[in-house]
Structures are given as C-alpha cells and as structure tokens.
Write a protein that holds these residues in place. Structure first.
Motif, PDB file in Angstrom:
ATOM      1  N   UNK B  85       5.424  74.666  83.056  1.00 42.44           N
ATOM      2  CA  UNK B  85       4.831  73.673  82.149  1.00 42.44           C
ATOM      3  C   UNK B  85       3.322  73.926  82.111  1.00 42.44           C
ATOM      4  N   UNK B  86       2.598  73.129  81.354  1.00 39.45           N
ATOM      5  CA  UNK B  86       1.167  73.421  81.182  1.00 39.45           C
ATOM      6  C   UNK B  86       0.419  73.411  82.508  1.00 39.45           C
ATOM      7  N   UNK B  87       0.723  72.424  83.354  1.00 42.84           N
ATOM      8  CA  UNK B  87       0.010  72.341  84.626  1.00 42.84           C
ATOM      9  C   UNK B  87       0.397  73.498  85.552  1.00 42.84           C
ATOM     10  N   UNK B  89       1.245  76.500  84.565  1.00 49.30           N
ATOM     11  CA  UNK B  89       0.566  77.709  84.085  1.00 49.30           C
ATOM     12  C   UNK B  89      -0.927  77.662  84.422  1.00 49.30           C
ATOM     13  N   UNK B  90      -1.489  76.468  84.398  1.00 47.39           N
ATOM     14  CA  UNK B  90      -2.899  76.305  84.797  1.00 47.39           C
ATOM     15  C   UNK B  90      -3.071  76.668  86.275  1.00 47.39           C
ATOM     16  N   UNK B  93      -2.745  80.442  86.656  1.00 45.10           N
ATOM     17  CA  UNK B  93      -3.944  81.114  86.114  1.00 45.10           C
ATOM     18  C   UNK B  93      -5.118  81.030  87.082  1.00 45.10           C
ATOM     19  N   UNK B 112       8.657  68.558  87.052  1.00 45.61           N
ATOM     20  CA  UNK B 112       7.337  68.989  86.586  1.00 45.61           C
ATOM     21  C   UNK B 112       6.459  69.406  87.771  1.00 45.61           C
ATOM     22  N   UNK B 113       5.445  70.170  87.466  1.00 46.56           N
ATOM     23  CA  UNK B 113       4.532  70.685  88.490  1.00 46.56           C
ATOM     24  C   UNK B 113       3.897  69.524  89.266  1.00 46.56           C
TER      25      UNK B 113
END
Lengths: 327, 327
Positions: B85-87, B89-90, B93, B112-113
């Motif tokens: 999810x977005x978090x 992948x953040x 990264x 979720x993360x």
C-alpha cells in the motif's frame, strides 16, 4: 460572531513528499530551482526513486491557506478531490482535525491522491515536481451552491485552472460567489501558471476578483510588465485589492491609489520556504475578516510567513504560531 | 573493505504518524506518557481521529537503527513486513534510497502497513500507540539463511517477539547467526516489552547474544533488580557486551568487569525524543565495526543520540549528522 464560513478554498488536494536534496539532483532531473512542474505518474515514480528518505505531510497551496486559517481560529472550508487511499485519508484527516469543513470525501475509483515531490536545497528553497492524480478529477459538477455555501470569501488558486475542468469550475465558483455575495479571492500560484492562464486570470481579476494574492514574479507575469513598480501601477487601475509578496523585500498592498509597503521580518535561517506565501495569505485574510486595517493585515501576514519559513513544512500550524516574531 | 553486510536488522516495519499534542490528550485516551501500547485497527482509527494534523515518516526501532547505519555509510540490510500500500511503498523507498538492502518487498493481501501514532508532548517526550498491521504477519519462513545471509551482526528488536511468530522467528534468526558466525545483538525496545518476554530475553542474552542494547528501565526490568547499579552488576556476569543508555545521565557500557561510563551531551531543547535510542545503537555499532574502542563507541553514540533529540523525527539522517555536537 457569525456562523458563516469565513473562507472556502477551492484547489488541489496534495500530499507533500519533502526531502532535502543537493543542487546536483535538480540538475539530474532537469528541474529549475523554485519551479513547480506538473508531471505524470511515470515521471513521479522516477523522481521519487532519485530522492532520499522523505517526510510526508498534507500540502496544496489553497489547502495550506485554509489549514492556516483554521489554526488561527477562523471557520474555513475546502473543496478538492482525493482518492480513497491512505494519502487521501491522511489529507482529509489533517484538515478535518483542525475543524475545516471538508466538502468532498475521499472517493473510490480515482487515480491515486496527488503528490508533490518537494525538493529542498541547502539554501532552503523548494523545487516542486507535482503529480496531480485524483485532484485533476475534480469536476465542475462538484462546485455549486450546495458545496460552496455562502462563505465570506471564496479563495481560488491559480493551479485550479490546470486541471481538466478547472477553467469551467472556476467560472462556476465565481458565479456562485456573485449570487451569495461572497468576495472572490485569487491566489496566482506561480509565474509559469500565470503564463498558462494569463487571459483567464486577467479576466477574473477585472470582472470577479475582490482580492488578488501574488508574488513579485507572478504579478509581473500577469501584467506582462518590465518591473514590479510598473505592475503595481497597473494593479492600481483595478477595483480588486492586491496583496503582493516580495520575499526578503516584504510585501506591498495595493488598494487603488493607496499603496502600503511592509518590510519583511528578519529570518535567521531559511529552513524551508514551502508555504510561506500560503501562510501570508491565511494571515492576511484572517486579520482582514477581523476588521484589521490593511497595514495591520500586512504586518500580521509578514509575521506568520516568517514563522513558516523557519520550520520544515508548509502549514501555519500551532507550532509556527507559537514562534511568531515580535511585531 | 569487505562486501559483507555490516548489520542486518529484523524488526517491525512501521510508518510513524507524528503529531504534537498536549498532556490532556494522553489523559483522554488513557495513555501513560512515554509508553508504547499495541492497539488494534479500530483503536488506531479512534486515536487518529483525536489527533491534530500529523506528519508521516518511516520509523520502527530497528529500522531506524538500520537507516542510521546506512546514513553513516555502513552496509546494512533489513527484514520486516509491509503491505503493498502507499505507506508500505514509502517505508521501503525510505530504506532503499539510503542503500539499505531491503530483503522483503511490499506484499499484497496483508493487513495495512503498520502505523505508530507518536504523540509528542510539549516536554519533547513521545508516547506511542502502535497498530502492527502487516508487520505482525512476518513469518518464521521468511527468516532463513537466504534472507539473513552472513552479516557481521544480526540485530533483533524486543518488539519482534510481540508478533505471532516472533519468538519462533527470533530463535531461527539466532540459529542462522550461529551458523554464519554473525554476532547476535538484541535491543530491548521498552520495559513493558521486557516484562512480556523476560524469560525469552534472559535466555537469548545468556545463550546467544553478543551485544544487548537497553535503557535504564529496560535493563532493570530484564534482571528484575531494585536499582540500575544492581542491574549493571548482573550484566557483568554475562559474556555479552551491554550498552545501557540513561537519557540525561549518559550511558554505561558493561563488558564483563570492564565498565565505561559516558556523560550525555547537553541538549538545548528536547524537540522530540523519538529514535534517540535507535540512533545511539546505530552509532555504537558503526563505530564498533570500524574498530573503535568501547569508549570511542560510547562517545560517538552519545553525540548521534543528541543530534536526533534536537530534531523532529526518529532517524539519524544526513541532516542530523551535520548537526552533531562537538566531541
């Protein structure tokens, strides 16, 4: 004490992805310092891969101003589009937790929530690479008497004209504002944005706007003049009030033939220039709604901008408000 | 210069959600200051709703240490679970952009993360409400000779024992470390965590650990002693090296009968205590790998911890490293 919303903002709903970078990275990605460039999702992935560890926080120019107004205690509302993803829910939370009336909930089925990669160089300047994602899907149907209500001020950012239905929804917002007796305020966003939409901005300034917020390069671009002084002359011819920021040179307020010059406050270290203009706008609108004179508004706006420049992050929050320079 | 990874960390992969709060909010949610409480998703939503605007950045105790090691220039690797999810992948990264070898990619189909809501009170102390989400789904199958490799040090955080398969995967990691000749290091996370897993931690300390990182309350809890001095006495009986931090009282390194006492560096303003211990661990391990004496390690660790305390955010990054106090 009225129950009327003081300011409703319409603009791009963006999560900032902030990282300190060196000047070489700007060269590597071909970005001009202090520019804001619209990028597609593929380019967003490439830019992000070149960035070091980042911090995420809610941003967006008008959204920053609206958050600042709420932090100051004003009743504020916001129209902008986010996807129903983690970043969209974060963006919405951050406004709602300040008491902002967020008129559009996160929505399924859109592109992902907008992200602005904000590259902060050692001189504290910021260069933005922005992927509009979901916020480009804001439609004219979502801007109407029901979603706008009857705020004292409807604040539009120049960037709103960049999205597909932007010019149309801006016209609709200004039409609704006329019906409800709301003052139209326009924030010009950046000089390149003014180049993209000069005719529309000039028309809005002449026919609809009660207030125009711009920095030096934006107002020069709007009137296509050779100097700032010439642009001030041109501004004097309009009915609108102009609030013109000039970074370390302070700001100039133009109200017809009345011109107020305000010095900037000294800043020890420019930590991050992100949001300084947005905070300036918030403070000016707040003080104006409270009945302040143009001079009082200019002083308070300059103090608030200074506080934001001295911290990382673009919003005039409780912390920045505790660190205002003395007037 | 060896190509061997210096430190591989195994721990919870968490995105921090940081907000400044007043003491009243801690009372409202029934949280004890400076505690770390594990919460479920429903409670996470409730806590988040009570928080003001937040800033998101990658965190996690061992992950912070690994990021700090990479910022210092060490070869570092990490095992922990995030969702795709977005978090997630953040989080990935932020480690990869420092050059960390992230051994597990974001995975679909998980909770979720993980998010840790970090509530920073005006005294700079942090209180954590942590939803483990995806990182609780790290399984023993993902900890093996292939994912661990042969680092010089395998660093485990106490919190890793909190996840379902934690005790089992910690045992497996220590077994692999023995095969490959890696030193096992354990960071005790917090005093409540030690209470939850005291027997397992004592066993690991006696039978596997080459290094134990703890603060004052954690080491007192581990040995169930009345005082810090008594705990230091107990530590002397073990083969492991103990690095014991005491906030403003500095740190004590215990190597059998050798005891090194290091004063803390003065801190003007405690901005945010998040990650000070993690940075201390990173700097100590870095200096140790570089052949530093225990005294040199303690000095460098204290300087790095001080730099992190003076900024918002829990990682020893490039910015913090530019603001180290003079030795």
């Amino acid at each position: 004490m009225t129950s009327r919303v003081s300011v409703l903002g319409i603009g791009n709903a963006i999560v900032d992805v902030l990282a300190r970078v060196d000047d070489q990275l700007l060269a590597d990605i071909g970005a001009e310092k202090r520019s804001m460039t619209l990028i597609d999702e593929q380019r967003a992935i490439e830019v992000y891969q070149k960035m070091g560890p980042a911090v995420e926080m809610s941003g967006g120019s008008v959204a920053n101003t609206i958050a600042g107004l709420a932090s100051l205690g004003a009743r504020a509302a916001f129209i902008g589009r986010v996807a129903n993803d983690q970043l969209g829910r974060i963006f919405t939370h951050d406004l709602q937790s300040l008491g902002v009336d967020v008129r559009l909930p996160p929505l399924d089925g859109l592109a992902s929530t907008a992200r602005s990669h904000i590259l902060i160089t050692p001189d504290g300047q910021r260069t933005m690479q922005t992927y509009l994602g979901a916020c480009a899907e804001l439609g004219v149907d979502e801007v109407n008497e029901r979603t706008i209500g009857d705020p004292e001020v409807v604040l539009l950012e120049g960037y709103a004209w960049d999205i597909d239905q932007g010019p149309e929804l801006a016209r609709e917002a200004m039409k609704v504002a006329e019906h409800t007796g709301s003052v139209v305020a326009i924030s010009l966003s950046d000089a390149r944005c003014v180049e993209r939409h000069r005719d529309a901005f000039l028309d809005a300034t002449a026919r609809h706007a009660g207030m125009v917020f711009a920095n030096e390069t934006e107002i020069i671009s709007l009137f296509d003049t050779k100097s700032f002084d010439e642009a001030v002359d041109r501004a004097s011819d309009f009915d609108a009030l102009f609030v013109l920021t000039r970074t370390e040179k302070g700001c100039v307020v133009v109200d017809g033939s009345d011109i107020i010059v305000q010095e900037a406050y000294p800043v020890d270290v420019v930590t991050d220039a992100t949001g300084a203009g947005d905070a300036h706008t918030a403070a000016f609108l707040y003080q104006r709604a409270a009945g302040g004179s143009l001079k009082e508004c200019a002083v308070f706006a300059s103090r608030c901008a200074t506080a934001v420049i001295s911290q990382v992050g673009g919003r005039l929050d409780e912390h920045a408000l505790k660190h205002l320079p003395e007037p």
